[in-house]
Design a protein around this motif. Structure first.
Motif, PDB file in Angstrom:
ATOM      1  N   SER A  66       0.842  -1.146   0.104  1.00 54.44           N
ATOM      2  CA  SER A  66      -0.138   0.313   0.151  1.00 54.44           C
ATOM      3  C   SER A  66       0.712   1.252   0.131  1.00 54.44           C
ATOM      4  CB  SER A  66      -1.030  -0.024   1.359  1.00 54.44           C
ATOM      5  OG  SER A  66      -0.252  -0.226   2.489  1.00 54.44           O
ATOM      6  N   GLN A  67       2.075   1.148   0.490  1.00 55.14           N
ATOM      7  CA  GLN A  67       2.921   2.313   0.560  1.00 55.14           C
ATOM      8  C   GLN A  67       3.889   2.360  -0.679  1.00 55.14           C
ATOM      9  OE1 GLN A  67       4.694   2.995   4.268  1.00 55.14           O
ATOM     10  NE2 GLN A  67       3.269   2.131   5.348  1.00 55.14           N
ATOM     11  N   ARG A  68       3.828   1.591  -1.567  1.00 53.92           N
ATOM     12  CA  ARG A  68       4.914   1.562  -2.895  1.00 53.92           C
ATOM     13  C   ARG A  68       4.157   2.228  -3.901  1.00 53.92           C
ATOM     14  NH1 ARG A  68       5.817  -4.879  -3.393  1.00 53.92           N
ATOM     15  NH2 ARG A  68       6.917  -5.166  -1.148  1.00 53.92           N
ATOM     16  N   LYS A  69       4.605   3.759  -4.306  1.00 58.09           N
ATOM     17  CA  LYS A  69       4.161   4.515  -5.213  1.00 58.09           C
ATOM     18  C   LYS A  69       5.081   4.975  -6.077  1.00 58.09           C
ATOM     19  CE  LYS A  69       0.674   6.213  -1.644  1.00 58.09           C
ATOM     20  NZ  LYS A  69       0.114   7.545  -1.171  1.00 58.09           N
ATOM     21  N   CYS A  90       5.686   7.907  -9.231  1.00 62.50           N
ATOM     22  CA  CYS A  90       5.093   9.039  -9.902  1.00 62.50           C
ATOM     23  C   CYS A  90       5.307   9.079 -11.425  1.00 62.50           C
ATOM     24  CB  CYS A  90       6.030  10.476  -9.413  1.00 62.50           C
ATOM     25  SG  CYS A  90       5.481  11.903 -10.087  1.00 62.50           S
ATOM     26  N   TRP A 138       6.307  11.859  -0.495  1.00 59.40           N
ATOM     27  CA  TRP A 138       4.839  11.857  -1.201  1.00 59.40           C
ATOM     28  C   TRP A 138       4.142  13.343  -1.183  1.00 59.40           C
ATOM     29  CZ3 TRP A 138       2.294   7.578   2.483  1.00 59.40           C
ATOM     30  CH2 TRP A 138       2.909   6.306   1.971  1.00 59.40           C
ATOM     31  N   VAL A 168       0.421  10.111  -9.630  1.00 59.86           N
ATOM     32  CA  VAL A 168       0.761   8.846  -8.960  1.00 59.86           C
ATOM     33  C   VAL A 168       0.245   7.583  -8.859  1.00 59.86           C
ATOM     34  CG1 VAL A 168       1.645   8.247  -6.671  1.00 59.86           C
ATOM     35  CG2 VAL A 168       1.904  10.682  -7.363  1.00 59.86           C
ATOM     36  N   VAL A 169       0.864   6.617  -9.093  1.00 60.47           N
ATOM     37  CA  VAL A 169       0.370   5.035  -9.162  1.00 60.47           C
ATOM     38  C   VAL A 169       0.834   4.442  -7.847  1.00 60.47           C
ATOM     39  CG1 VAL A 169       0.295   2.881 -10.339  1.00 60.47           C
ATOM     40  CG2 VAL A 169       0.486   5.085 -11.649  1.00 60.47           C
ATOM     41  N   GLY A 170      -0.314   3.697  -7.298  1.00 63.69           N
ATOM     42  CA  GLY A 170       0.087   3.168  -5.897  1.00 63.69           C
ATOM     43  C   GLY A 170       0.037   1.517  -6.218  1.00 63.69           C
ATOM     44  N   ASP A 171       0.319   0.629  -5.087  1.00 66.36           N
ATOM     45  CA  ASP A 171       0.456  -0.541  -5.179  1.00 66.36           C
ATOM     46  C   ASP A 171       1.302  -1.242  -6.149  1.00 66.36           C
ATOM     47  OD1 ASP A 171      -1.409  -0.392  -2.990  1.00 66.36           O
ATOM     48  OD2 ASP A 171      -3.183  -0.724  -4.186  1.00 66.36           O
ATOM     49  N   ILE A 172       2.475  -0.737  -6.145  1.00 70.80           N
ATOM     50  CA  ILE A 172       3.506  -1.133  -7.084  1.00 70.80           C
ATOM     51  C   ILE A 172       3.805  -2.655  -6.756  1.00 70.80           C
ATOM     52  CG2 ILE A 172       5.771  -0.803  -8.210  1.00 70.80           C
ATOM     53  CD1 ILE A 172       3.388   1.145  -9.020  1.00 70.80           C
TER      54      ILE A 172
END
Length: 538
Positions: free
Chosen positions: A120-123, A125, A137, A145-149
């Protein structure tokens, strides 16, 4: 991936492999390597000279080795130009400003912290093309920004990164997974255990994916690429920021040693270099770079192995065959014609927030003729014996016992040439006047005395050396170049003497005019001015 500037007019067109047009630009490799080339943001520049057939070379100049457009890198300096200390300092400041914002060590440290974060904290840009840590952030709140990488996405950075901006086409071409899979299977069949990937990021990804998969592969790879953004996704032993047009490692000796260690591991056994340069790239600087990598590999060889060659797959359009074989005579061109790339459009990717890939052959820039052909113009040039490379029969390939290599079904053996001569997937016809096979769309022209397209211009530029017109050498090695340079130097010094004489005459007239202002009457002053005016206008 950047390519040498097409404003220099250097890209060789299809069907005229190895021929020279009426004008062009050549790379010059100075005889005195002790004199370093000036630096631009992409490392040492290259020395160029513009040449015209039948005319002498012009003033030589330095330009960027990596960018195909001056809008991307506007470096330009005459070879004999002397720069002031202020200009040199300004250039150094500009070069530093253009370097990546993070060092290689910082990128590795950030990557280690990133993979330890919960999903959840892997983002990431998309605007800045950067992996984000929690401390970043706030600065990227207004960005896309794309999350959940996921770990899978981290292993496929080429699908996460947008292509580097290209103001000409705003797009980039990468190998399809199918093409990469073909290469990986072929490398595995040939028994290679290490692959030096020079400008092939997707091949590097697939090799690493297979090495970490359930059915683990024993093949390792090292990526050398000019796209510094890959530094975010790989440790030091997996990626080097590198310019293949000048053999420049951006991270200095540390990266150079990583490459050296990789090539010399196991005394250099089991390694192959696979490279996919930009199609606009000049063959000569690439060949010089590849020979330096070969020399690096040979340093780890024993005396008994000096005759061996570093196995290479050079992936390039088939119409560069003549130029490539000039530098690597042992190379042959494989007939595999289904090497595909994907066309990635930056505008669409930004609009929809994802990578949109289209089959390479569907893009108008690379279609042949009015309707295009199914085959790709891309081929593999290699120094591996072609009879060892098996091409898939289910894709339309057969083994020619006379040529001792695999060819396409359409590529028929010519008894006159004693070879399967087709280069582009069509059946070529033998011309008895030219004594070779030519494309089926070509006819023999009695005016030009060779085969060409029916609507070609007979008065067009001649083939061969720019100075004497012979076909067996370039302008730089022409035996007449010494005489030609002597004539050129005579004309140059004659022009310099004339210019000095004109300046001397003007200075004398200025002195005479000043004396007349002080010691003669108004009438004499007017007379002298009239005579001076008549002299200058004559």
């Amino acid at each position: 991936m950047a390519a040498p500037r097409d404003w220099l007019g250097t890209v060789e067109a299809e069907g005229i492999a190895g021929r020279q047009g009426s004008s062009g630009v050549e790379v010059v490799f100075p005889s005195d390597p002790a004199t370093p080339a000036p630096l631009c943001p992409h490392g040492p520049t290259l020395l160029f000279v513009k040449v015209n057939q039948g005319k002498e070379e012009t003033r030589r100049f330095y330009a960027c080795s990596a960018c195909r457009d001056r809008k991307d890198c506007n470096f330009f300096q005459w070879e004999d130009e002397k720069l002031s200390g202020a200009r040199l300092a300004a250039r150094e400041a500009h070069n530093q400003k253009c370097q990546p914002p993070l060092s290689r060590t910082q990128c590795v440290e950030r990557y280690v912290k990133f993979i330890e974060l919960p999903l959840s904290q892997r983002k990431f840009c998309q605007g800045c093309q950067q992996l984000l840590l929690p401390d970043d952030w706030e600065r990227h709140q207004e960005h896309r920004v794309v999350g959940d990488i996921s770990v899978t996405q981290l292993k496929r950075p080429s699908q996460l990164l947008y292509p580097l901006e290209n103001k000409k086409t705003n797009a980039q071409y990468l190998f399809t997974d199918r093409s990469c899979q073909f290469l990986v299977d072929l490398l595995s069949t040939l028994g290679f255990t290490r692959v030096l990937c020079v400008g092939t990021p997707r091949l590097h990804e697939l090799i690493r994916l297979k090495a970490s998969g359930e059915k683990k592969s024993n093949i390792k790879s090292l990526l050398l690429d000019i796209d510094f953004r890959y530094s975010q996704f790989y440790m030091e032993d997996s990626f080097c920021h590198y310019n293949m047009f000048n053999h420049h490692f951006f991270d200095g000796k540390a990266a150079l040693e990583v490459c050296r260690t990789f090539l010399q591991e196991d005394k250099g056994e089991g390694v192959i270099m696979v490279t996919d340069p930009p199609f606009g790239g000049l063959v000569e600087p690439l060949a010089v770079t590849f020979k330096k990598l070969i020399a690096m590999w040979k340093e780890g060889q024993s005396q008994d192995s000096n005759q061996k060659e570093l196995p290479i797959f050079w992936i390039f359009p088939y119409f560069f065959e003549f130029r490539i074989r000039q530098f690597f005579p042992s190379f042959c061109m494989l007939d595999y014609q289904r090497f595909h790339r994907t066309f990635i459009c930056v505008d669409e990717a930004m609009k929809y927030g994802c990578m949109l890939e289209v089959d390479y052959d569907n893009h108008a820039l690379y279609k042949h003729g009015k309707t295009g052909r199914k085959q790709s113009p891309v081929r593999i040039f290699t120094n591996i014996p072609p009879n060892k490379i098996i091409l898939p029969s289910e894709e339309g390939y057969r083994f020619c016992p006379l040529c001792q290599r695999y060819v396409s079904l359409e590529n028929q053996h010519c008894e006159h040439c004693n070879s399967c001569t087709s280069k582009d997937g069509r059946k070529w016809n033998h011309c008895f006047l030219c004594k070779k096979c030519v494309k089926p769309s070509w006819i023999h022209c009695s005016i030009c005395s060779h085969c060409a397209l029916p609507d070609h211009s007979c008065g067009g530029p001649k083939d061969g050396c720019f100075i004497c017109g012979e076909l067996d050498h370039k302008r730089s090695t022409c035996p007449k170049i010494a005489t030609s340079k002597k004539v050129n130097n005579t004309l140059f010094f004659r022009a310099v003497r004339k210019q000095k004489q004109r300046k001397s005459n003007k200075m004398k007239m200025g002195t005479t005019k000043g004396q007349s202002m002080n010691h003669t009457s108004v009438t004499r002053k007017k007379s002298r001015r009239e005579r001076a005016h008549q002299y200058l206008c004559s």
